[in-house]
Design an enzyme around this catalytic site. Structure first.
Site, PDB file in Angstrom:
ATOM      1  CG  MET A  45      -1.842  -1.162   1.323  1.00  0.00           C
ATOM      2  SD  MET A  45      -3.194  -1.038   0.133  1.00  0.00           S
ATOM      3  CE  MET A  45      -2.790  -2.376  -0.971  1.00  0.00           C
ATOM      4  CG  ASP A  77       5.441  -2.165   6.353  1.00  0.00           C
ATOM      5  OD1 ASP A  77       4.750  -2.797   5.523  1.00  0.00           O
ATOM      6  OD2 ASP A  77       5.196  -1.006   6.692  1.00  0.00           O
ATOM      7  CG  LEU A  78       6.830  -8.843   5.647  1.00  0.00           C
ATOM      8  CD1 LEU A  78       6.664 -10.328   5.942  1.00  0.00           C
ATOM      9  CD2 LEU A  78       8.257  -8.540   5.215  1.00  0.00           C
ATOM     10  CD  GLU A  79       3.688  -1.648   2.578  1.00  0.00           C
ATOM     11  OE1 GLU A  79       2.837  -1.189   1.788  1.00  0.00           O
ATOM     12  OE2 GLU A  79       3.992  -1.099   3.651  1.00  0.00           O
ATOM     13  CD  GLU A  80       1.315  -3.231  -4.151  1.00  0.00           C
ATOM     14  OE1 GLU A  80       1.743  -2.138  -4.595  1.00  0.00           O
ATOM     15  OE2 GLU A  80       0.165  -3.619  -4.328  1.00  0.00           O
TER      16      GLU A  80
END
Length: 406
Positions: free
Chosen positions: A1, A156-159
């Site tokens: 996000m 913080d594992l995201e795009e």
């Protein structure tokens, strides 16, 4: 996000870590901050994000003085922009030679606070993408823990990383190693939120954690930038995420909530959603009422009013785009932690036993811990900062303690 941070570019190549975890644990960190005195886990669970290098960083000490906040989630540690398996701030400032962030940490600790460090975030190259395996990834992160004497860390594992199965396996494996090698380390794992709780990649990350036998203090979702419309949509997503945790790990509802967290965005989101102080209050009540483990937000850099207040309908990395006083949103983190912020409002004198000597409760008044009011024939004492919360409205997890009839 998206969360309005500097988007860092560059494709890094894999590199083998040459030093083991034991070596890093013994390493003396040059420029390291003052000795850390651990706060309660509740504080690390309430720590809002702060970018110390970007988005016009606010003075952490000033926020502490104004609100009573004690914990900060410093963001973000990434792989070097030029490639490699060594930790850097924002891909550009090596942790090994850092003095600037260490100075910020020392100042926070000198005032009785502490920090967690967040790994990853949106954009940039993550260490899970560049390190050769979980052990090498953990060794890189251990440098950060050792240098800053950390008691807490956030993945913080995201795009775009969470779309890379191998990288996520290394990140989860590293988190498990750090948890084992640093007893008492508070570990949160943050990922994208959707109306259903989290999306396909978030569910795959949870399955990876289950396969590796890894359970952090919490799995947190970010219910914003996904078509959310205020607090009701967010609490619905949290409810749905609870069901995903139950299904994945075989937990009952209470256990799942005890391992669940919320990471919001204050004010206007990147996609034009709006989350006001009232929305934060609603989600806070949900989180405390369900005994959730974490309540945080992106970011303190944005916790101040724009000029004009709506920022002409644009999202900013340095202000919220909603009407507010400085650090309004930080106060919700303070309340989640259960600690009373400072106040200029004089406390109400406790009433004598058997009489309603305390002033009547007012929905417009601001109360802080120790203030007493009368309401419904009872005397009530505030546990922490509050405004417009009716005494007795939220049971044992509410802000008001019933002192009995008067």
């Amino acid at each position: 996000m998206r969360r309005l941070r500097a988007l860092l570019s560059g494709v890094a190549t894999a590199a083998l870590a040459t030093a083991g975890l034991a070596a890093f644990a013994a390493q003396q960190a040059s420029g390291a901050s003052a000795d850390a005195t651990a706060l309660s886990n509740r504080w690390y669970a309430a720590a809002p994000y702060l970018m110390p290098h970007d988005n016009n960083p606010p003075d952490a000490g000033a926020i502490m003085d104004a609100t009573g906040l004690k914990a900060f989630q410093l963001a973000f540690v990434l792989a070097p922009n030029g490639g490699g398996c060594s930790p850097t701030w924002d891909g550009t400032s090596p942790v090994s030679s850092d003095t600037a962030v260490a100075s910020v940490i020392s100042a926070i600790r000198a005032k009785g606070g502490d920090v967690s460090v967040s790994i990853g975030g949106y954009g940039g190259t993550k260490l899970g993408q560049t390190c050769s395996d979980a052990a090498a990834t953990a060794a890189a992160y251990q440098q950060v823990i050792t240098k800053y004497q950390l008691k807490a860390i956030d993945f913080d594992l995201e795009e775009p990383e969470y779309e890379n199965t191998a990288a996520i396996a290394r990140e989860i494996g590293a988190a498990k190693i750090l948890q084992q090698n640093n007893p008492g380390l508070y570990v949160s794992v943050t990922t994208a939120g959707t109306a259903d709780g989290t999306g396909w990649f978030g569910k795959q990350m949870l399955n990876e954690a289950k396969a590796q036998g890894f359970t952090p203090n919490n799995f947190s979702i970010m219910p914003f930038d996904g078509g959310f419309n205020g607090a009701a949509a967010q609490t619905s997503a949290l409810t749905n995420f609870n069901a995903i945790l139950r299904t994945t790990f075989g937990w009952d509802e209470a256990t799942a909530y005890a391992h669940e967290g919320f990471s919001g965005m204050n004010g206007r989101s990147d996609t034009g959603e709006y989350f006001t102080q009232a929305d934060f209050q609603t989600v806070l009540d949900f989180a405390t009422g369900h005994h959730m483990d974490r309540f945080t937000f992106w970011s303190l850099n944005r916790d101040r009013q724009c000029s004009p207040p709506d920022n002409n309908g644009k999202t900013s990395g340095t202000c919220s785009s909603v009407a507010q006083a400085d650090w309004d949103f930080a106060k919700y983190s303070v309340r989640f932690a259960g600690v009373t912020p400072p106040t200029t409002t004089p406390p109400t004198t406790p009433p004598p036993t058997g009489s309603c000597a305390a002033a009547a409760w007012s929905s417009s008044a601001v109360y802080t811990g120790g203030n007493t009011v009368s309401y419904g024939g009872h005397t009530w004492k505030a546990k922490w900062w509050t405004q417009n919360e009716t005494p007795g409205s939220t049971g044992e997890w509410g802000v008001w303690q019933d002192l009995g009839p008067c």
